[in-house]
Design a protein around this motif. Structure first.
Motif, short mmCIF file in Angstrom:
data_model
loop_
_atom_site.label_atom_id
_atom_site.label_comp_id
_atom_site.label_asym_id
_atom_site.label_seq_id
_atom_site.Cartn_x
_atom_site.Cartn_y
_atom_site.Cartn_z
N UNK A 1 0.78 -1.23 0.00
CA UNK A 1 0.00 0.00 0.00
C UNK A 1 0.81 1.28 0.00
N UNK A 2 2.10 1.22 0.31
CA UNK A 2 2.90 2.45 0.33
C UNK A 2 3.64 2.68 -0.97
N UNK B 1 3.44 10.55 -3.31
CA UNK B 1 2.46 11.39 -3.98
C UNK B 1 1.16 11.39 -3.19
N UNK B 2 1.06 12.21 -2.14
CA UNK B 2 -0.11 12.16 -1.27
C UNK B 2 -1.33 12.91 -1.79
N UNK B 3 -1.27 13.48 -2.97
CA UNK B 3 -2.38 14.29 -3.48
C UNK B 3 -3.72 13.56 -3.46
N UNK C 1 -8.13 11.49 6.30
CA UNK C 1 -7.68 10.56 7.35
C UNK C 1 -6.27 10.08 7.05
N UNK C 2 -6.00 9.70 5.79
CA UNK C 2 -4.66 9.23 5.43
C UNK C 2 -3.62 10.34 5.58
N UNK D 1 0.85 12.76 8.80
CA UNK D 1 1.33 13.87 9.63
C UNK D 1 1.56 13.43 11.07
N UNK D 2 0.61 12.68 11.63
CA UNK D 2 0.70 12.24 13.02
C UNK D 2 1.90 11.32 13.25
N UNK D 3 2.21 10.50 12.28
CA UNK D 3 3.35 9.59 12.41
C UNK D 3 4.68 10.27 12.10
#
Length: 175
Positions: A65-66, A71-73, A78-79, A84-86
């Motif tokens: 999945x990674x 490319x986070x666009x 949530x993703x 950001x949280x990690x």
């Protein structure tokens, strides 16, 4: 292996989905929640460790999945929040990728055709490649598609005689 242990959650698969499930559960259940994370590899992360499968005389690759985390666009809120949280610094990706690496070894993206389906094991140039941060800007789409059609194992393929490689009325690989 002990069988008398009790867990609040058992997650099978340590890829991005399994790690996310464990993370979100623990966030809701609290730090005392017992989570068992199982994976068939010696480390976690999905595509962070490329999965290779050896069968007969060939090697197949599996991407997790990674695969396109750089490319986070298209990611959901949530993703993006999880990234950001990690503390994953997606914007740092260009600093660490070596563009042209595959070409420097004489490699290019290919599509695999298996013998069971196509009558022969074959590789054909990918007409729309984007692998490992590379793009094929030096080839036109028409040329890339022509290469793909020439290399793909379609025995009754029509000859390419015009620049219109995919006319709506022609079947590229007839049965």
């Amino acid at each position: 292996m002990r069988t008398d242990e009790i867990y609040d959650l058992v997650v099978v698969g340590g890829g991005i989905s399994g790690l996310s499930a464990a993370h979100f559960f623990r966030k809701i259940a609290g730090p005392k929640a017992r989570v068992l994370l199982l994976d068939n590899h010696d480390d976690f992360g999905g595509h962070a460790k490329r999965n290779e499968f050896h069968s007969a005389h060939r090697t197949m690759l599996g991407f997790g999945g990674t695969f396109s985390i750089e490319s986070p666009a298209p990611y959901s809120a949530v993703a993006k929040g999880l990234i950001d949280e990690l503390g994953i610094d997606v914007l740092s990706y260009p600093k660490y990728v070596t563009k042209g690496l595959y070409r420097s070894f004489g490699m290019s993206p290919k599509i695999f055709f298996d013998k069971e389906t196509f009558g022969v094991d074959a590789l054909a140039a990918n007409p729309m490649p984007r692998v490992g941060g590379e793009s094929e800007n030096d080839r036109t789409r028409a040329h890339a598609l022509e290469m793909f059609l020439r290399e793909s194992p379609c025995p009754n393929r029509p000859k390419l005689t015009t620049p219109d490689y995919l006319p709506k009325t022609r079947t590229i690989c007839p049965a």
